[in-house]
Design a protein around this motif. Structure first.
Motif, PDB file in Angstrom:
ATOM      1  N   GLU A 236       0.930  -1.218  -0.023  1.00  0.00           N
ATOM      2  CA  GLU A 236       0.133  -0.091   0.149  1.00  0.00           C
ATOM      3  C   GLU A 236       0.871   1.189   0.142  1.00  0.00           C
ATOM      4  OE1 GLU A 236      -3.459   2.109   2.978  1.00  0.00           O
ATOM      5  OE2 GLU A 236      -2.829   0.135   3.092  1.00  0.00           O
ATOM      6  N   PHE A 237       1.848   1.181   0.718  1.00  0.00           N
ATOM      7  CA  PHE A 237       2.875   2.497   0.761  1.00  0.00           C
ATOM      8  C   PHE A 237       4.111   2.289   0.047  1.00  0.00           C
ATOM      9  CE2 PHE A 237       0.620   2.521   4.882  1.00  0.00           C
ATOM     10  CZ  PHE A 237       0.276   3.896   4.672  1.00  0.00           C
ATOM     11  N   GLN A 238       3.915   1.243  -1.074  1.00  0.00           N
ATOM     12  CA  GLN A 238       4.972   1.133  -2.179  1.00  0.00           C
ATOM     13  C   GLN A 238       6.098   0.861  -1.622  1.00  0.00           C
ATOM     14  OE1 GLN A 238       4.479   4.335  -4.851  1.00  0.00           O
ATOM     15  NE2 GLN A 238       2.636   3.847  -5.580  1.00  0.00           N
ATOM     16  N   TYR A 239       6.537   0.033  -0.468  1.00  0.00           N
ATOM     17  CA  TYR A 239       7.696  -0.254   0.002  1.00  0.00           C
ATOM     18  C   TYR A 239       8.591  -1.274  -0.792  1.00  0.00           C
ATOM     19  CZ  TYR A 239      11.495  -1.485   3.285  1.00  0.00           C
ATOM     20  OH  TYR A 239      12.702  -1.702   3.831  1.00  0.00           O
ATOM     21  N   GLU A 240       9.548  -1.390  -1.386  1.00  0.00           N
ATOM     22  CA  GLU A 240      10.080  -2.249  -1.976  1.00  0.00           C
ATOM     23  C   GLU A 240      10.556  -3.417  -0.938  1.00  0.00           C
ATOM     24  OE1 GLU A 240      13.798  -2.564  -5.441  1.00  0.00           O
ATOM     25  OE2 GLU A 240      13.285  -0.638  -4.711  1.00  0.00           O
ATOM     26  N   ILE A 241      10.198  -4.377  -1.868  1.00  0.00           N
ATOM     27  CA  ILE A 241      10.436  -5.808  -1.206  1.00  0.00           C
ATOM     28  C   ILE A 241      11.378  -6.621  -2.034  1.00  0.00           C
ATOM     29  CG2 ILE A 241       9.638  -7.782   0.103  1.00  0.00           C
ATOM     30  CD1 ILE A 241       6.938  -6.346   0.515  1.00  0.00           C
ATOM     31  N   SER A 242      12.465  -7.377  -1.631  1.00  0.00           N
ATOM     32  CA  SER A 242      13.221  -7.995  -2.315  1.00  0.00           C
ATOM     33  C   SER A 242      12.621  -9.431  -2.750  1.00  0.00           C
ATOM     34  CB  SER A 242      14.624  -8.502  -1.755  1.00  0.00           C
ATOM     35  OG  SER A 242      14.373  -9.291  -0.663  1.00  0.00           O
ATOM     36  N   GLN A 243      13.078  -9.998  -4.122  1.00  0.00           N
ATOM     37  CA  GLN A 243      12.335 -11.158  -4.437  1.00  0.00           C
ATOM     38  C   GLN A 243      12.837 -12.124  -3.650  1.00  0.00           C
ATOM     39  OE1 GLN A 243      10.259 -11.484  -7.151  1.00  0.00           O
ATOM     40  NE2 GLN A 243      10.513  -9.199  -7.187  1.00  0.00           N
ATOM     41  N   GLN A 244      13.908 -12.186  -3.030  1.00  0.00           N
ATOM     42  CA  GLN A 244      13.998 -13.221  -1.884  1.00  0.00           C
ATOM     43  C   GLN A 244      13.034 -13.073  -0.806  1.00  0.00           C
ATOM     44  OE1 GLN A 244      18.067 -13.113  -0.318  1.00  0.00           O
ATOM     45  NE2 GLN A 244      17.835 -14.947   1.016  1.00  0.00           N
ATOM     46  N   GLU A 245      12.696 -12.114  -0.283  1.00  0.00           N
ATOM     47  CA  GLU A 245      11.833 -12.072   0.754  1.00  0.00           C
ATOM     48  C   GLU A 245      10.466 -12.344   0.319  1.00  0.00           C
ATOM     49  OE1 GLU A 245      12.136  -7.897   1.870  1.00  0.00           O
ATOM     50  OE2 GLU A 245      14.040  -8.357   3.264  1.00  0.00           O
ATOM     51  N   LEU A 246      10.038 -11.988  -0.859  1.00  0.00           N
ATOM     52  CA  LEU A 246       8.845 -12.472  -1.504  1.00  0.00           C
ATOM     53  C   LEU A 246       8.613 -13.922  -1.570  1.00  0.00           C
ATOM     54  CD1 LEU A 246       7.611  -9.655  -3.877  1.00  0.00           C
ATOM     55  CD2 LEU A 246       6.602 -10.075  -1.792  1.00  0.00           C
ATOM     56  N   GLY A 247       9.796 -14.493  -2.022  1.00  0.00           N
ATOM     57  CA  GLY A 247       9.980 -15.941  -2.314  1.00  0.00           C
ATOM     58  C   GLY A 247       9.532 -16.737  -0.943  1.00  0.00           C
ATOM     59  N   VAL A 248      10.226 -16.181   0.125  1.00  0.00           N
ATOM     60  CA  VAL A 248       9.939 -17.016   1.285  1.00  0.00           C
ATOM     61  C   VAL A 248       8.463 -16.844   1.683  1.00  0.00           C
ATOM     62  CG1 VAL A 248      10.442 -16.894   3.866  1.00  0.00           C
ATOM     63  CG2 VAL A 248      12.413 -16.673   2.166  1.00  0.00           C
ATOM     64  N   PHE A 249       7.917 -15.894   1.539  1.00  0.00           N
ATOM     65  CA  PHE A 249       6.395 -15.831   1.934  1.00  0.00           C
ATOM     66  C   PHE A 249       5.618 -16.668   0.999  1.00  0.00           C
ATOM     67  CE2 PHE A 249       2.445 -13.825   0.841  1.00  0.00           C
ATOM     68  CZ  PHE A 249       1.775 -13.869   2.106  1.00  0.00           C
ATOM     69  N   TRP A 250       5.780 -16.639  -0.269  1.00  0.00           N
ATOM     70  CA  TRP A 250       4.925 -17.236  -1.248  1.00  0.00           C
ATOM     71  C   TRP A 250       5.260 -18.919  -1.004  1.00  0.00           C
ATOM     72  CZ3 TRP A 250       0.945 -15.231  -2.459  1.00  0.00           C
ATOM     73  CH2 TRP A 250       1.046 -13.757  -2.941  1.00  0.00           C
ATOM     74  N   GLU A 251       6.399 -19.231  -0.584  1.00  0.00           N
ATOM     75  CA  GLU A 251       6.654 -20.545  -0.088  1.00  0.00           C
ATOM     76  C   GLU A 251       5.944 -20.958   1.087  1.00  0.00           C
ATOM     77  OE1 GLU A 251      10.478 -23.556   0.918  1.00  0.00           O
ATOM     78  OE2 GLU A 251      10.984 -21.550   0.367  1.00  0.00           O
ATOM     79  N   VAL A 252       5.953 -20.035   2.028  1.00  0.00           N
ATOM     80  CA  VAL A 252       5.229 -20.659   3.188  1.00  0.00           C
ATOM     81  C   VAL A 252       3.759 -20.496   3.073  1.00  0.00           C
ATOM     82  CG1 VAL A 252       4.629 -19.400   5.680  1.00  0.00           C
ATOM     83  CG2 VAL A 252       6.703 -19.440   4.966  1.00  0.00           C
ATOM     84  N   PHE A 253       3.173 -19.449   2.016  1.00  0.00           N
ATOM     85  CA  PHE A 253       2.019 -19.476   1.583  1.00  0.00           C
ATOM     86  C   PHE A 253       1.257 -20.897   1.081  1.00  0.00           C
ATOM     87  CE2 PHE A 253      -1.742 -18.572  -0.989  1.00  0.00           C
ATOM     88  CZ  PHE A 253      -2.394 -17.619  -0.100  1.00  0.00           C
ATOM     89  N   GLY A 254       2.152 -21.685   0.304  1.00  0.00           N
ATOM     90  CA  GLY A 254       1.781 -22.890  -0.093  1.00  0.00           C
ATOM     91  C   GLY A 254       2.196 -24.042   0.987  1.00  0.00           C
ATOM     92  N   GLN A 255       2.648 -23.965   2.046  1.00  0.00           N
ATOM     93  CA  GLN A 255       2.788 -24.797   2.854  1.00  0.00           C
ATOM     94  C   GLN A 255       1.785 -25.861   3.490  1.00  0.00           C
ATOM     95  OE1 GLN A 255       5.524 -26.543   3.533  1.00  0.00           O
ATOM     96  NE2 GLN A 255       7.033 -25.225   2.522  1.00  0.00           N
ATOM     97  N   PRO A 256       0.629 -25.061   3.852  1.00  0.00           N
ATOM     98  CA  PRO A 256      -0.594 -25.936   4.369  1.00  0.00           C
ATOM     99  C   PRO A 256      -1.137 -26.965   3.345  1.00  0.00           C
ATOM    100  CG  PRO A 256      -0.858 -23.412   4.810  1.00  0.00           C
ATOM    101  CD  PRO A 256       0.357 -23.590   4.010  1.00  0.00           C
ATOM    102  N   SER A 257      -1.272 -26.784   2.114  1.00  0.00           N
ATOM    103  CA  SER A 257      -1.596 -27.842   1.160  1.00  0.00           C
ATOM    104  C   SER A 257      -0.469 -28.794   1.144  1.00  0.00           C
ATOM    105  CB  SER A 257      -2.118 -26.939  -0.120  1.00  0.00           C
ATOM    106  OG  SER A 257      -0.897 -26.312  -0.753  1.00  0.00           O
ATOM    107  N   ASN A 258       0.575 -28.346   1.254  1.00  0.00           N
ATOM    108  CA  ASN A 258       1.701 -29.517   1.133  1.00  0.00           C
ATOM    109  C   ASN A 258       1.789 -30.241   2.170  1.00  0.00           C
ATOM    110  OD1 ASN A 258       4.032 -30.258  -0.239  1.00  0.00           O
ATOM    111  ND2 ASN A 258       5.347 -29.343   1.351  1.00  0.00           N
ATOM    112  N   VAL A 259       1.592 -29.952   3.455  1.00  0.00           N
ATOM    113  CA  VAL A 259       1.626 -30.729   4.528  1.00  0.00           C
ATOM    114  C   VAL A 259       0.378 -31.604   4.514  1.00  0.00           C
ATOM    115  CG1 VAL A 259       1.221 -30.583   7.051  1.00  0.00           C
ATOM    116  CG2 VAL A 259       2.741 -29.016   6.005  1.00  0.00           C
ATOM    117  N   ILE A 260      -0.763 -31.145   4.087  1.00  0.00           N
ATOM    118  CA  ILE A 260      -1.937 -32.039   3.937  1.00  0.00           C
ATOM    119  C   ILE A 260      -1.411 -33.231   3.015  1.00  0.00           C
ATOM    120  CG2 ILE A 260      -4.184 -32.308   3.163  1.00  0.00           C
ATOM    121  CD1 ILE A 260      -4.799 -29.455   3.851  1.00  0.00           C
TER     122      ILE A 260
END
Length: 743
Positions: free
Chosen positions: A498-522
């Motif tokens: 929202e405040f256009q803060y620049e986030i590195s691709q590495q940091e985003l990659g960690v989040f999206w990896e975590v985002f997909g973990q629940p289905s992977n755990v199931i």
């Protein structure tokens, strides 16, 4: 005319001197006028009061004494008499007399012409543009310095050239002897005095003109004074609080451009916003401009020509008193104008009052306080918006530069600094949120990695399998909690976006990896449950086989215990005690293993196997184990007591062991009643202890800490044999000496 009065009088005096010489030449033609003395210089004006009369034609003037009885008729008669001789004497005046009006008047006119050129000089800057206070001082200093240099290097040099030209012409006409005589030198010195008077009068007039213009320029920025009968009249009046226009782009314009460039600055020391430079600094430096100019002019040397000894007695060309009411009044007027002009910048600063929380915030201290406590995202967002909203209002309200009468207020740098502060704080707040997001993402990822590693783990025992199955069964609760955490992390990311803060691709990659973990755990959980069922069947089979094998082991232990019941050789007690220890260990292991088998049977919901025989065997075995353990202890201790160094025996320990063992042997005879072998062993043990018990007093008496060398000497004398308490002394030896007889 009044300002040039002294000059006019001086000129007329010179004319009078010339006319007196003319008059004397007419009256006394035989006299050489070059040797005549000017009566004005001799008698002075007080003794010879002149009356100046302007005549037509060449405008010659003369001085005559007042008649004792003054009348117009007498004056007219004198004029008619002189006029009749004037035409014929004029050529003699120009060619023969010591005062040559043609040379001197020409020099005087040239002097006056150059002196008048000072009126074209500006001793103070015209203030035609807006400058800083330091530039203001520099420009004024340059103005009067340039004008003074012009006067000294151009005006005075030209005046010197005019006087020297007159001197040269007179010298060429009359010869060097004439010009170097005292009257000639004096008249050139008087001409320099006259020139200094001209310069001083013109310089005073020009300086007063420029100072007055200076003060008037400042006064032009003043507001009107409040009417005498207008206390209820609204408006901006002199010396009162000022109201600013709604549109600050145009500000408050006056007849002239603003004089000073000011700026708005925040001081971290005083925690206040101020106008720079302050009012007192402006007043001090502006006042010093006038005073410095007057001081510089008061240092000027007078006009003089050393080469012809035309050096006046005066030391300075002019004296301009700073305490003169004129200068004092101008300075006070300027200071009052500056004071009135500062009401506008102060009014401008009051517009910042609603935003002082932003202006006075120290980013470093703020971030320390901010990071010490946890803040919900809505609070963080509200704080960022509070700073940004305040900054937007400042940007919208204040232009980069505002003309306010005498001052041009520069706000651009202040706005840039404030904008930079807001950006810095917002970036640091958002950075802390991004770090929080990264830390939470990494922690959640590690948590999921731990879950995956745990459910993928191959169990090595039934216990591990049971624990794993229980964990997998309740895994959905843990995953749900982590999904809530992922949702919160996603809110962090939304705020950063929202405040256009620049986030590195590495940091985003960690989040999206975590985002997909629940289905992977199931998915992994389902695979793990299938594998666990296979492992369960495997461990149940192993348990059955181990149980059968364990029962066989118990039978073997029971056989060995039954053998122990038949042992009767007291001398082999130590060997039997070793067997006892081995059996005790096997019984303990059997009990532990039985517990393990039963616990695994519970894990698999199987029928619990009864292992009560282990407790029965342990109970039956215990008396035998104790018997042979004590018997072995006696057999190993007895040789030390009898044949070991007597000085090493511990009387207290020996007595304690003997008495305890005897009591046990006494009870064991009854415990093993009907059991021949163990009862016989207990009986032998009791007999051996009964045999040793009489020796206890000997050991206690001779091993007491109070035994000294003299006691051993007395004992030796009593026994008749020397007894030395060394390593060779044994209880057996002393018993052979019959020491018990000397108790």
């Amino acid at each position: 005319v009044k300002g040039q009065q002294l000059l006019v009088e001086e000129v007329l005096h010179q004319y009078a001197r010339t006319m007196n010489l003319v008059y004397h030449r007419v009256s006394f033609p035989a006299d050489d006028p070059r040797h005549m003395v000017d009566p004005i210089f001799v008698e002075g004006e007080r003794q010879l009061p002149p009356r100046n009369i302007r005549l037509p034609g060449f405008g010659a003037c003369f001085v005559m004494p007042f008649p004792e009885e003054f009348s117009i008729t007498a004056v007219n008669d004198t004029l008619r008499e002189i006029k009749s001789h004037f035409r014929s004497s004029r050529s003699s005046v120009e060619t023969n007399l010591s005062w040559s009006s043609r040379f001197m008047l020409k020099a005087l006119q040239t002097i006056r012409k150059h002196a008048m050129s000072l009126y074209k000089c500006d001793f103070l800057w015209t203030m035609s543009r807006t400058v800083t206070i330091d530039e203001f001082v520099e420009l004024h200093t340059s103005a009067y310095t340039t004008s003074i240099s012009h006067m000294m290097e151009v005006v005075m040099d030209s005046m010197s050239d005019a006087v020297l030209s007159a001197y040269s012409e007179e010298e060429n006409l009359f010869g060097p002897e004439h010009t170097m005589q005292a009257p000639s030198r004096v008249k050139y010195m008087r001409l320099c005095v006259l020139a200094n008077k001209m310069l001083a009068d013109i310089l005073r007039h020009v300086v007063m003109r420029d100072v007055e213009n200076f003060a008037n320029h400042f006064r032009s920025f003043n507001r009107l004074p409040r009417p005498a009968e207008g206390q209820d009249v609204k408006g901006n009046f002199l010396g009162e609080q000022e109201s600013l226009p709604a549109n600050l782009v145009y500000g408050t314009l006056c007849q002239w451009p603003p004089i000073f460039d000011l700026s708005v600055s925040y001081s971290a020391d005083s925690l206040a916003v101020d106008v720079v430079p302050p009012e007192e600094s402006i007043q001090s430096k502006v006042t010093n401009v006038i005073l410095s100019m007057l001081a510089k002019l008061n240092e000027l040397p007078p006009f003089s020509i050393d080469v012809i000894d035309a050096v006046p007695d005066q030391k300075k060309l002019i004296l301009l008193d700073p305490e003169d009411p004129f200068f004092v009044g101008c300075i006070e007027s300027v200071k009052a104008s500056i004071a009135d002009s500062y009401f506008a910048p102060r009014a401008l600063l009051h517009l910042l009052d609603p935003h002082m929380f932003l202006v006075t915030t120290d980013p470093d201290k703020y971030m320390v306080d901010f990071q010490e406590n946890a803040h919900p995202l809505p609070v963080v967002k509200a704080e960022i918006l509070r700073f940004k909203s305040s900054m937007d209002q400042i940007q919208e309200l204040f232009p980069n530069s505002v003309p306010l009468r005498m001052h041009q207020i520069a706000l651009k740098q202040f706005k840039l600094d404030t904008q930079s502060k807001v950006n810095d704080m917002c970036q640091r707040i958002l950075f802390s949120i991004s770090q929080q997001m990264v830390e939470r993402s990494n922690f959640t990822k590690e948590h999921f990695d731990g879950i995956v590693a745990r459910i993928k783990k191959i169990p090595k025992s039934a216990e591990e399998l049971s624990e794993l199955q229980e964990y997998v069964a309740g895994l959905h609760v843990e995953v749900n909690e982590l999904e809530v955490e992922i949702t919160d992390i996603g809110k962090d990311l939304e705020l950063l976006n929202e405040f256009q803060y620049e986030i590195s691709q590495q940091e985003l990659g960690v989040f999206w990896e975590v985002f997909g973990q629940p289905s992977n755990v199931i998915k992994i959980r389902a695979e793990s449950q299938e594998r666990q069922e296979v492992e369960r069947m495997k461990f149940m089979q192993e348990l059955h086989e181990n149980t059968v094998e364990f029962k066989q082991e118990l039978s073997s232990v029971e056989v060995e215990i039954e053998k122990l019941y038949t042992y009767s050789d007291f001398d082999s007690a130590e060997e039997y005690a070793g067997n006892v220890q081995l059996l005790q260990m096997r019984l303990k292991e059997a009990k532990d293993k039985a517990g393990l088998v039963n616990s695994r049977e519970k894990l698999f919901n199987l029928e619990i196997t009864d292992f009560e025989d282990i407790d029965r065997m342990s109970k039956d075995f215990e008396p035998y184990a104790t018997l042979w353990t004590i018997a072995a202890s006696f057999n190993s201790s007895f040789p030390n007591w009898m044949y070991g160094p007597f000085t090493s025996l511990d009387a207290e320990t020996i007595e304690q062991n003997v008495m305890q063992w005897w009591k046990y042997a006494f009870k064991a005879e009854r415990t093993f009643d009907g059991k021949k072998e163990p009862q016989q062993v207990a009986k032998i043990l009791k007999e051996k202890l009964d045999q040793f018990k009489p020796y206890l007093p000997i050991i206690q008496g001779l091993r007491t800490p109070g035994m000294r060398e003299r006691h051993w000497a007395q004992l030796s004398a009593t026994v008749g044999v020397e007894i030395k308490p060394d390593v060779s002394l044994t209880l057996k030896y002393m018993l052979e000496l019959g020491i018990e007889k000397f108790g």
